[in-house]
Design a protein around this motif. Sequence first.
Motif, mmCIF file in Angstrom:
data_model
loop_
_atom_site.group_PDB
_atom_site.id
_atom_site.type_symbol
_atom_site.label_atom_id
_atom_site.label_comp_id
_atom_site.label_asym_id
_atom_site.label_seq_id
_atom_site.Cartn_x
_atom_site.Cartn_y
_atom_site.Cartn_z
ATOM 1 N N ASP A 82 0.856 -1.191 0.000
ATOM 2 C CA ASP A 82 0.000 0.000 0.000
ATOM 3 C C ASP A 82 0.887 1.234 0.000
ATOM 4 O O ASP A 82 2.029 1.187 0.440
ATOM 5 C CB ASP A 82 -0.898 -0.010 1.234
ATOM 6 C CG ASP A 82 -2.168 0.802 1.075
ATOM 7 O OD1 ASP A 82 -2.306 1.515 0.060
ATOM 8 O OD2 ASP A 82 -3.040 0.722 1.966
ATOM 9 N N VAL A 84 1.021 5.583 0.858
ATOM 10 C CA VAL A 84 0.405 6.707 1.556
ATOM 11 C C VAL A 84 -0.220 7.613 0.511
ATOM 12 O O VAL A 84 0.423 7.973 -0.471
ATOM 13 C CB VAL A 84 1.454 7.477 2.391
ATOM 14 C CG1 VAL A 84 0.867 8.752 2.963
ATOM 15 C CG2 VAL A 84 2.010 6.597 3.489
ATOM 16 N N LEU A 101 -0.682 3.227 8.614
ATOM 17 C CA LEU A 101 -0.805 2.263 7.525
ATOM 18 C C LEU A 101 0.024 1.011 7.809
ATOM 19 O O LEU A 101 -0.447 -0.120 7.603
ATOM 20 C CB LEU A 101 -0.341 2.925 6.226
ATOM 21 C CG LEU A 101 -0.839 2.395 4.910
ATOM 22 C CD1 LEU A 101 -2.361 2.403 4.842
ATOM 23 C CD2 LEU A 101 -0.270 3.239 3.779
#
Length: 120
Positions: A82, A84, A101
Amino acid sequence: MNLPTETRRALIRQYKEIPRPAGVYAIRNRLDGRIYVGGSLDVEGAMNRARFELNMRSHRSKALVRDWIAHGADHFSFEVVDRVRERKDPDFDRKAELEKLLSLWQEELQCFGANGYNTP
């Protein structure tokens, strides 16, 4: 390509001002499914560093290093899990967002204990 010195300097300055993508990455042992999850303000650079550290046998996760040596690099995969999401908000804190996260993905992928290489 020969650019004038000032143009070259301007391009270099512009390149350095662009923020690197921050995010969470995973190193997965494809033989047994164990996983290491990390995060960085420069996620691509962090994965390159981790690969280098594993090859040099100096990664912080000694269990991951042992398996890397035992099974070989071909049995591991590196992936960005993933990133930001950048915002224009002046109060936006990339580092705090990355930490949230990272924590979320470490819990989701269960990278601690018998399933992973991370240490609490």
